[in-house]
Design an enzyme around this catalytic site. Structure first.
Site, PDB file in Angstrom:
ATOM      1  N   SER A 139       3.776  -6.417  10.319  1.00 27.93           N
ATOM      2  CA  SER A 139       3.135  -5.105  10.139  1.00 27.93           C
ATOM      3  C   SER A 139       2.468  -4.702  11.443  1.00 27.93           C
ATOM      4  O   SER A 139       1.534  -5.363  11.908  1.00 27.93           O
ATOM      5  CB  SER A 139       2.094  -5.180   9.028  1.00 27.93           C
ATOM      6  OG  SER A 139       1.293  -4.011   9.060  1.00 27.93           O
TER       7      SER A 139
ATOM      8  N   HIS B 224       7.285  -3.281   9.723  1.00 27.54           N
ATOM      9  CA  HIS B 224       6.585  -2.570   8.650  1.00 27.54           C
ATOM     10  C   HIS B 224       5.582  -1.610   9.291  1.00 27.54           C
ATOM     11  O   HIS B 224       4.743  -2.024  10.089  1.00 27.54           O
ATOM     12  CB  HIS B 224       5.869  -3.581   7.759  1.00 27.54           C
ATOM     13  CG  HIS B 224       5.173  -2.983   6.582  1.00 27.54           C
ATOM     14  ND1 HIS B 224       5.835  -2.641   5.414  1.00 27.54           N
ATOM     15  CD2 HIS B 224       3.863  -2.676   6.377  1.00 27.54           C
ATOM     16  CE1 HIS B 224       4.957  -2.156   4.544  1.00 27.54           C
ATOM     17  NE2 HIS B 224       3.760  -2.161   5.105  1.00 27.54           N
TER      18      HIS B 224
ATOM     19  N   ASP C 248       2.662   1.091   8.639  1.00 28.28           N
ATOM     20  CA  ASP C 248       1.690   1.574   7.664  1.00 28.28           C
ATOM     21  C   ASP C 248       1.182   2.961   8.038  1.00 28.28           C
ATOM     22  O   ASP C 248       0.547   3.117   9.083  1.00 28.28           O
ATOM     23  CB  ASP C 248       0.503   0.609   7.591  1.00 28.28           C
ATOM     24  CG  ASP C 248       0.886  -0.702   6.943  1.00 28.28           C
ATOM     25  OD1 ASP C 248       0.701  -1.760   7.580  1.00 28.28           O
ATOM     26  OD2 ASP C 248       1.384  -0.654   5.809  1.00 28.28           O
TER      27      ASP C 248
ATOM     28  N   MET D 145      -1.276   5.831   7.023  1.00 27.87           N
ATOM     29  CA  MET D 145      -2.460   6.120   6.202  1.00 27.87           C
ATOM     30  C   MET D 145      -2.981   7.516   6.558  1.00 27.87           C
ATOM     31  O   MET D 145      -3.102   7.842   7.735  1.00 27.87           O
ATOM     32  CB  MET D 145      -3.536   5.064   6.465  1.00 27.87           C
ATOM     33  CG  MET D 145      -3.078   3.648   6.146  1.00 27.87           C
ATOM     34  SD  MET D 145      -4.350   2.444   6.555  1.00 27.87           S
ATOM     35  CE  MET D 145      -3.566   0.941   6.012  1.00 27.87           C
TER      36      MET D 145
ATOM     37  N   HIS E 170       5.710   2.587   5.167  1.00 23.31           N
ATOM     38  CA  HIS E 170       4.864   2.487   3.969  1.00 23.31           C
ATOM     39  C   HIS E 170       3.886   3.661   3.955  1.00 23.31           C
ATOM     40  O   HIS E 170       2.904   3.662   4.692  1.00 23.31           O
ATOM     41  CB  HIS E 170       4.118   1.145   4.011  1.00 23.31           C
ATOM     42  CG  HIS E 170       3.189   0.888   2.869  1.00 23.31           C
ATOM     43  ND1 HIS E 170       2.286  -0.141   2.875  1.00 23.31           N
ATOM     44  CD2 HIS E 170       3.001   1.560   1.700  1.00 23.31           C
ATOM     45  CE1 HIS E 170       1.587  -0.108   1.744  1.00 23.31           C
ATOM     46  NE2 HIS E 170       2.000   0.916   1.024  1.00 23.31           N
TER      47      HIS E 170
ATOM     48  N   MET F 123       0.988   5.482   2.621  1.00 25.05           N
ATOM     49  CA  MET F 123      -0.228   5.470   1.807  1.00 25.05           C
ATOM     50  C   MET F 123      -0.849   6.859   1.968  1.00 25.05           C
ATOM     51  O   MET F 123      -1.852   7.032   2.666  1.00 25.05           O
ATOM     52  CB  MET F 123      -1.153   4.354   2.285  1.00 25.05           C
ATOM     53  CG  MET F 123      -0.629   2.973   1.948  1.00 25.05           C
ATOM     54  SD  MET F 123      -1.305   1.681   3.010  1.00 25.05           S
ATOM     55  CE  MET F 123      -0.193   1.809   4.404  1.00 25.05           C
TER      56      MET F 123
ATOM     57  N   MET G  32       1.699  -4.749  -3.872  1.00 25.29           N
ATOM     58  CA  MET G  32       0.604  -4.869  -2.922  1.00 25.29           C
ATOM     59  C   MET G  32      -0.260  -6.064  -3.329  1.00 25.29           C
ATOM     60  O   MET G  32      -0.653  -6.182  -4.492  1.00 25.29           O
ATOM     61  CB  MET G  32      -0.240  -3.596  -2.892  1.00 25.29           C
ATOM     62  CG  MET G  32       0.441  -2.412  -2.265  1.00 25.29           C
ATOM     63  SD  MET G  32       0.931  -2.709  -0.555  1.00 25.29           S
ATOM     64  CE  MET G  32      -0.649  -3.074   0.225  1.00 25.29           C
TER      65      MET G  32
ATOM     66  N   GLY H  46      -5.754  -4.152   7.584  1.00 24.66           N
ATOM     67  CA  GLY H  46      -5.152  -5.475   7.700  1.00 24.66           C
ATOM     68  C   GLY H  46      -6.260  -6.523   7.656  1.00 24.66           C
ATOM     69  O   GLY H  46      -7.442  -6.183   7.628  1.00 24.66           O
TER      70      GLY H  46
ATOM     71  N   ASP I 110       2.851  -7.456   0.323  1.00 25.60           N
ATOM     72  CA  ASP I 110       2.172  -6.882   1.491  1.00 25.60           C
ATOM     73  C   ASP I 110       0.665  -6.998   1.338  1.00 25.60           C
ATOM     74  O   ASP I 110       0.099  -6.459   0.400  1.00 25.60           O
ATOM     75  CB  ASP I 110       2.568  -5.396   1.590  1.00 25.60           C
ATOM     76  CG  ASP I 110       1.951  -4.683   2.782  1.00 25.60           C
ATOM     77  OD1 ASP I 110       2.030  -3.438   2.807  1.00 25.60           O
ATOM     78  OD2 ASP I 110       1.420  -5.363   3.674  1.00 25.60           O
TER      79      ASP I 110
ATOM     80  N   GLY J 284      -2.501  -9.808   3.201  1.00 29.03           N
ATOM     81  CA  GLY J 284      -2.991 -11.181   3.146  1.00 29.03           C
ATOM     82  C   GLY J 284      -1.881 -12.217   3.072  1.00 29.03           C
ATOM     83  O   GLY J 284      -2.090 -13.340   2.615  1.00 29.03           O
TER      84      GLY J 284
END
Ligand code: DX5
Ligand code: ZN
Length: 227
Positions: free
Chosen positions: A6, A31, A33, A35, A64, A66, A135, A142, A173, A175
């Site tokens: 990511s 990946h 992200d 946002m 992804h 969000m 998720m 992260g 996705d 942790g």
């Protein structure tokens, strides 16, 4: 098994170099992200950044979203070079038209389910997706702790796929590290998004190799291997 670093966990002062580093490290996907500061209380990057890094690698771009209004972003990210676009099931009635739109743009369609959300909400969409993303943290940042209560949702996602003879990928996705990746693989996941555990490793290449070995073996014991 797909290993997808990511980029949210990379060094932003050298974004392009980090993309190339991930490619050289043998990662399968990247990946990305996205946002919007509304669906989640954080802002990351947009289509222009994705378009800028697209020429740097052949890697599959797993975007992804969000975002509260993904409908205004699907075409810009498709043009920017996304290979797959993931929207959240929490968007409710919008999900079906969004999945169709992603497919009509010639892209793979993914559906993400947040930790508090029942996996059952994804069931009506299973025939129309290429990837189901469970998720394992609440999306915003992260470096968060893996939420173990999400493991049964991975098992359910895999069971539906088997029972209904479908072929969507089961992704995790948040942790995801060497220990939790093994737990997820044993639960049925086949696509592993990892930010901090990969980009903060001394060697990204060794870390990708180690995570691939662990998930292929589904064997948590391998987690103690030195990178
Ligand atoms: C969280 C993002 C994740 C995150 C993963 O909101 O969706 O992709 O970047 O990073 P780690 O692996 O550090 O939890
Ligand atoms: Zn993500």
């Amino acid at each position: 098994m797909i290993i997808a670093p990511s980029l949210l966990a990379s060094d932003y002062t050298r974004f392009g170099k980090e993309v190339e580093r991930a490619a050289k490290a043998g990662a399968d996907w990247l990946h990305l992200d996205i946002m919007d500061g509304h669906f989640v209380p954080n802002i990351s990057f947009g289509p222009a950044v994705v378009a800028a890094i697209r020429p740097l690698t052949e890697m599959f771009f797993d975007v992804h979203l969000m975002c509260s209004r993904p409908e205004i972003l699907l075409e810009p990210f498709a043009r920017a070079g996304a290979d797959e676009v993931i929207v959240h099931v929490e968007l409710g009635e919008q999900v079906t038209p969004l999945l169709w739109k992603i497919k009509s743009l010639g892209k793979k369609a993914g559906l993400a389910v947040n930790p508090p959300t029942a996996i059952a909400l994804a069931q009506p969409h299973l025939e129309h997706i290429d990837l189901l993303l469970v998720m394992t943290v609440n999306p915003v940042l992260g470096g968060q702790e893996f939420i173990y209560e999400c493991l049964p949702k991975i098992q359910q996602a895999e069971a539906w796929r088997r029972e209904k003879k479908l072929s969507y990928r089961v992704s995790v996705d948040g942790g995801v590290n060497f220990q939790t990746a093994a737990e997820c693989a044993r639960a049925g996941a086949d696509t592993f998004v990892a930010g901090t555990s990969l980009f903060s490793a001394r060697s990204l290449k060794a870390a990708v190799k180690k995570m691939r070995k662990i998930v292929n073996a589904h064997d948590p014991a391998l987690a103690d291997l030195k990178v």
